[in-house]
Write a protein that holds these residues in place. Sequence first.
Motif, PDB file in Angstrom:
ATOM      1  N   MET A  20       0.878  -1.181   0.000  1.00 60.51           N
ATOM      2  CA  MET A  20       0.000   0.000   0.000  1.00 60.51           C
ATOM      3  C   MET A  20       0.908   1.222   0.000  1.00 60.51           C
ATOM      4  SD  MET A  20      -2.516   1.323   3.047  1.00 60.51           S
ATOM      5  CE  MET A  20      -3.940   0.291   2.848  1.00 60.51           C
ATOM      6  N   LYS A  21       0.750   2.066  -1.026  1.00 59.11           N
ATOM      7  CA  LYS A  21       1.514   3.323  -1.050  1.00 59.11           C
ATOM      8  C   LYS A  21       0.696   4.382  -0.312  1.00 59.11           C
ATOM      9  CE  LYS A  21       5.296   2.891  -3.623  1.00 59.11           C
ATOM     10  NZ  LYS A  21       5.404   2.641  -5.053  1.00 59.11           N
ATOM     11  N   ILE A  22       1.378   5.220   0.458  1.00 51.37           N
ATOM     12  CA  ILE A  22       0.664   6.273   1.186  1.00 51.37           C
ATOM     13  C   ILE A  22       1.181   7.644   0.750  1.00 51.37           C
ATOM     14  CG2 ILE A  22       0.082   7.211   3.453  1.00 51.37           C
ATOM     15  CD1 ILE A  22       0.471   4.448   4.631  1.00 51.37           C
ATOM     16  N   VAL A  23       0.238   8.491   0.316  1.00 51.86           N
ATOM     17  CA  VAL A  23       0.571   9.841  -0.144  1.00 51.86           C
ATOM     18  C   VAL A  23      -0.103  10.852   0.781  1.00 51.86           C
ATOM     19  CG1 VAL A  23       0.325  11.503  -2.037  1.00 51.86           C
ATOM     20  CG2 VAL A  23       0.700   9.083  -2.548  1.00 51.86           C
ATOM     21  N   VAL A  24       0.669  11.823   1.248  1.00 54.12           N
ATOM     22  CA  VAL A  24       0.068  12.962   1.945  1.00 54.12           C
ATOM     23  C   VAL A  24       0.128  14.145   0.981  1.00 54.12           C
ATOM     24  CG1 VAL A  24       0.176  14.528   3.923  1.00 54.12           C
ATOM     25  CG2 VAL A  24       0.742  12.096   4.216  1.00 54.12           C
ATOM     26  N   ALA A  25      -1.050  14.647   0.597  1.00 51.78           N
ATOM     27  CA  ALA A  25      -1.138  15.780  -0.337  1.00 51.78           C
ATOM     28  C   ALA A  25      -1.768  16.965   0.403  1.00 51.78           C
ATOM     29  CB  ALA A  25      -1.993  15.368  -1.537  1.00 51.78           C
ATOM     30  N   GLY A  26      -1.938  18.088  -0.299  1.00 47.77           N
ATOM     31  CA  GLY A  26      -2.647  19.234   0.277  1.00 47.77           C
ATOM     32  C   GLY A  26      -1.764  20.139   1.113  1.00 47.77           C
TER      33      GLY A  26
ATOM     34  N   GLY B  35       6.135  19.263   4.893  1.00 47.28           N
ATOM     35  CA  GLY B  35       7.145  18.619   4.050  1.00 47.28           C
ATOM     36  C   GLY B  35       7.818  17.425   4.704  1.00 47.28           C
ATOM     37  N   GLU B  36       9.177  17.497   4.805  1.00 52.79           N
ATOM     38  CA  GLU B  36      10.016  16.417   5.360  1.00 52.79           C
ATOM     39  C   GLU B  36       9.527  15.936   6.723  1.00 52.79           C
ATOM     40  OE1 GLU B  36      12.835  14.946   4.333  1.00 52.79           O
ATOM     41  OE2 GLU B  36      13.239  16.092   2.497  1.00 52.79           O
TER      42      GLU B  36
ATOM     43  N   ARG C 100       7.881  12.075  11.023  1.00 52.44           N
ATOM     44  CA  ARG C 100       6.908  11.678  12.055  1.00 52.44           C
ATOM     45  C   ARG C 100       6.178  10.388  11.719  1.00 52.44           C
ATOM     46  NH1 ARG C 100       3.190  16.557  14.323  1.00 52.44           N
ATOM     47  NH2 ARG C 100       2.128  14.822  15.351  1.00 52.44           N
ATOM     48  N   GLN C 101       6.076  10.059  10.435  1.00 47.44           N
ATOM     49  CA  GLN C 101       5.296   8.859  10.079  1.00 47.44           C
ATOM     50  C   GLN C 101       6.048   8.059   9.013  1.00 47.44           C
ATOM     51  OE1 GLN C 101       3.759   6.103  10.241  1.00 47.44           O
ATOM     52  NE2 GLN C 101       2.107   7.186  11.335  1.00 47.44           N
ATOM     53  N   SER C 102       6.672   6.975   9.479  1.00 50.56           N
ATOM     54  CA  SER C 102       7.582   6.220   8.601  1.00 50.56           C
ATOM     55  C   SER C 102       6.835   5.498   7.481  1.00 50.56           C
ATOM     56  CB  SER C 102       8.369   5.213   9.436  1.00 50.56           C
ATOM     57  OG  SER C 102       7.446   4.354  10.081  1.00 50.56           O
ATOM     58  N   ALA C 103       5.526   5.327   7.606  1.00 53.07           N
ATOM     59  CA  ALA C 103       4.797   4.580   6.570  1.00 53.07           C
ATOM     60  C   ALA C 103       4.505   5.428   5.329  1.00 53.07           C
ATOM     61  CB  ALA C 103       3.485   4.051   7.147  1.00 53.07           C
ATOM     62  N   VAL C 104       4.712   6.758   5.418  1.00 56.02           N
ATOM     63  CA  VAL C 104       4.370   7.631   4.283  1.00 56.02           C
ATOM     64  C   VAL C 104       5.425   7.511   3.179  1.00 56.02           C
ATOM     65  CG1 VAL C 104       4.060  10.050   3.562  1.00 56.02           C
ATOM     66  CG2 VAL C 104       3.093   9.252   5.722  1.00 56.02           C
ATOM     67  N   ASP C 105       4.954   7.366   1.922  1.00 54.58           N
ATOM     68  CA  ASP C 105       5.874   7.213   0.785  1.00 54.58           C
ATOM     69  C   ASP C 105       6.106   8.535   0.060  1.00 54.58           C
ATOM     70  OD1 ASP C 105       6.139   4.144   0.502  1.00 54.58           O
ATOM     71  OD2 ASP C 105       4.000   4.496   0.823  1.00 54.58           O
ATOM     72  N   ILE C 106       5.033   9.344  -0.086  1.00 58.22           N
ATOM     73  CA  ILE C 106       5.144  10.575  -0.891  1.00 58.22           C
ATOM     74  C   ILE C 106       4.448  11.728  -0.164  1.00 58.22           C
ATOM     75  CG2 ILE C 106       4.467  11.695  -3.073  1.00 58.22           C
ATOM     76  CD1 ILE C 106       4.435   8.908  -4.356  1.00 58.22           C
ATOM     77  N   VAL C 107       5.111  12.885  -0.161  1.00 59.51           N
ATOM     78  CA  VAL C 107       4.491  14.115   0.341  1.00 59.51           C
ATOM     79  C   VAL C 107       4.450  15.070  -0.848  1.00 59.51           C
ATOM     80  CG1 VAL C 107       4.760  16.056   1.937  1.00 59.51           C
ATOM     81  CG2 VAL C 107       5.410  13.745   2.670  1.00 59.51           C
TER      82      VAL C 107
ATOM     83  N   LEU D 148       4.761   8.437  -8.234  1.00 63.61           N
ATOM     84  CA  LEU D 148       4.462   7.057  -7.820  1.00 63.61           C
ATOM     85  C   LEU D 148       5.492   6.095  -8.397  1.00 63.61           C
ATOM     86  CD1 LEU D 148       0.588   6.929  -8.083  1.00 63.61           C
ATOM     87  CD2 LEU D 148       1.966   6.502  -6.038  1.00 63.61           C
ATOM     88  N   ARG D 149       5.853   6.322  -9.660  1.00 61.50           N
ATOM     89  CA  ARG D 149       6.882   5.447 -10.271  1.00 61.50           C
ATOM     90  C   ARG D 149       8.195   5.573  -9.508  1.00 61.50           C
ATOM     91  NH1 ARG D 149       4.081   6.851 -14.955  1.00 61.50           N
ATOM     92  NH2 ARG D 149       5.326   8.706 -15.368  1.00 61.50           N
ATOM     93  N   ARG D 150       8.565   6.837  -9.194  1.00 57.26           N
ATOM     94  CA  ARG D 150       9.854   7.057  -8.524  1.00 57.26           C
ATOM     95  C   ARG D 150       9.856   6.565  -7.082  1.00 57.26           C
ATOM     96  NH1 ARG D 150      10.456  13.113  -9.171  1.00 57.26           N
ATOM     97  NH2 ARG D 150      11.566  12.824  -7.223  1.00 57.26           N
ATOM     98  N   SER D 151       8.684   6.468  -6.486  1.00 55.05           N
ATOM     99  CA  SER D 151       8.637   6.147  -5.053  1.00 55.05           C
ATOM    100  C   SER D 151       8.987   4.695  -4.760  1.00 55.05           C
ATOM    101  CB  SER D 151       7.253   6.476  -4.485  1.00 55.05           C
ATOM    102  OG  SER D 151       6.305   5.567  -5.000  1.00 55.05           O
ATOM    103  N   ASP D 152       9.143   3.858  -5.811  1.00 51.48           N
ATOM    104  CA  ASP D 152       9.613   2.486  -5.560  1.00 51.48           C
ATOM    105  C   ASP D 152      11.049   2.522  -5.064  1.00 51.48           C
ATOM    106  OD1 ASP D 152       7.256   1.314  -6.250  1.00 51.48           O
ATOM    107  OD2 ASP D 152       7.779   1.121  -8.382  1.00 51.48           O
ATOM    108  N   GLU D 153      11.805   3.532  -5.499  1.00 49.15           N
ATOM    109  CA  GLU D 153      13.228   3.626  -5.109  1.00 49.15           C
ATOM    110  C   GLU D 153      13.428   4.335  -3.771  1.00 49.15           C
ATOM    111  OE1 GLU D 153      13.408   4.305  -9.084  1.00 49.15           O
ATOM    112  OE2 GLU D 153      13.214   2.172  -8.602  1.00 49.15           O
ATOM    113  N   SER D 154      12.696   5.443  -3.580  1.00 49.65           N
ATOM    114  CA  SER D 154      12.915   6.190  -2.334  1.00 49.65           C
ATOM    115  C   SER D 154      11.670   6.990  -1.967  1.00 49.65           C
ATOM    116  CB  SER D 154      14.088   7.165  -2.529  1.00 49.65           C
ATOM    117  OG  SER D 154      13.734   8.102  -3.527  1.00 49.65           O
ATOM    118  N   ARG D 155      11.632   7.440  -0.732  1.00 51.72           N
ATOM    119  CA  ARG D 155      10.524   8.277  -0.279  1.00 51.72           C
ATOM    120  C   ARG D 155      10.717   9.687  -0.866  1.00 51.72           C
ATOM    121  NH1 ARG D 155      10.738   8.109   5.872  1.00 51.72           N
ATOM    122  NH2 ARG D 155       8.465   8.222   5.944  1.00 51.72           N
TER     123      ARG D 155
END
Length: 472
Positions: free
Chosen positions: A98-104, A111-112, A117-124, A137-144
């Motif tokens: 499950m990928k987790i994105v925080v947007a908005g 940001g960082e 604070r939340q290690s499960a988040v993949d993308i901000v 999303l494609r890039r997030s397989d390599e890093s957060r």
Amino acid sequence: MDDTFDLPLEADLADRREPAALRKKLFIKSYGCQMNAYDAQRMSDLLVDFDETQLLTEADLVILNTCHIREKAAEKIFSELGKVRAAKRARRANGRDMKIVVAGCVAQAEGEEILRRQSAVDIVVGPQNYHRLPELLRRSDESRIVDTDFAIEDKFDHLAKPAPGKTRERGVCAFVTVQEGCDKFCTFCVVPYTRGAEFSRPVAKILAEVEDLAKEGVKEISLLGQNVNAYHGEGPDGRPWSLARLCARLAEVPGIVRLRYTTSHPNDMDEALIAAHRDLPALMPYLHLPVQAGSDKVLAAMNRKHGRDAYLDIIARLRAARPDIALSSDFIVGFPGESEADFEATLDLVRRIGFASAFSFKYSPRPGTPGAEMPDQVEEKVKRARLAQLQALLEEQRQAFNNSMIGKTFSVLFEKKGRHPDQIAGRSPYLQSVQVTAPDGLIGAVLPVEIVAAGSNSLFGRLCAAEAGTGA
Ligand code: 5AD
Ligand code: SF4
């Protein structure tokens, strides 16, 4: 939370590559303002490989589209993320990801810090960058990833049209962002920092979006912007168009019968816009015009750039142009330095105007805004007492306004099924919910309704005889 999810329509799937069962699932939740709700729809439209689900546990991708306006809203995100992390762990235990994105706006502001604070988040990703989501999303397989730089390109040029059928599923009322950002810098507000400088979309692009929506059965458009009445987008003639002119043009789009706009600043309520409320039948007689406070001293400290008399004068001119206009506002109590007399001035302004509805809040000091650094912060218990007093008055006015509808007849745009199986529900010109006994086939129609009763949150009416007979 509702544990069901809508199965896609046949037509919706026809042009897609994967069979429904193999397609990935998106759980997207929006907090805060209507612009966030609009952005969430655009994100969903961009992610063409995903179908939306209402069930967190079956999501391959979770997006929380966050709000930073007050501390409570921002902190809520971190507790929500705790729940999402538990769902991610459960899925991983079953060999699924499950990928987790925080947007908005929390993403933009924190940001960082969110990754920390939340290690499960993949993308901000910030509100100006979400058009890059497929690539992120494609890039997030390599890093957060954190993507919160204000993008140079216009994100609206990179958004996707809704998949076939999706606009119809979303209903007969739609939002369209026409303006974003704010240059006003009220001293309590994070918006100029999270949404950036004011920007107006060109008329041609808005018109194309509205025409597409109208072709899909949309009847009512709410034009959105943090400072929507400061709109000054480029017109087809190469010159800036005002919001009044934009509304007049959109009112000509076949199928569009209702227009609204939100949120406005009093200083941008120009003569042309006031006149549009008199001259454009499609422009609904309802205006959300935040005043925030009724004391000149507090308005100055808030950097609102107008006094109470200027606001009262605008309301008088609006009422002269459109006598049945209903008003709504936002209020903040307990801004630094607000005395009992200042608060009384707010109550007095509310009594003088009479609001059909309103939002009111305790002042919440936001890091990085001037208000947070001001001396004379007001004690929490004082804020609480003032809010209760103000809300009691506003609620009394709201109920009085709703009760004043009984016996009147006005048009209702029917949007959906009602509370009971034989009812359908719609909105009055003044944005009240109206329940009527009528067949589902009338959803999407605008018909005259006579109001027979007012509940605490809805009006109840009956279709006027001619329409009830024809079923038109
Ligand atoms: N504290 C409390 N309310 C706020 N708002 C904006 N910033 C704050 C804050 N720091 C309210 C204003 C605004 C609405 C969207 O939220 O009333 O109009
Ligand atoms: Fe915030 Fe509205 Fe003031 Fe802009 S005008 S700073 S969005 S309250």
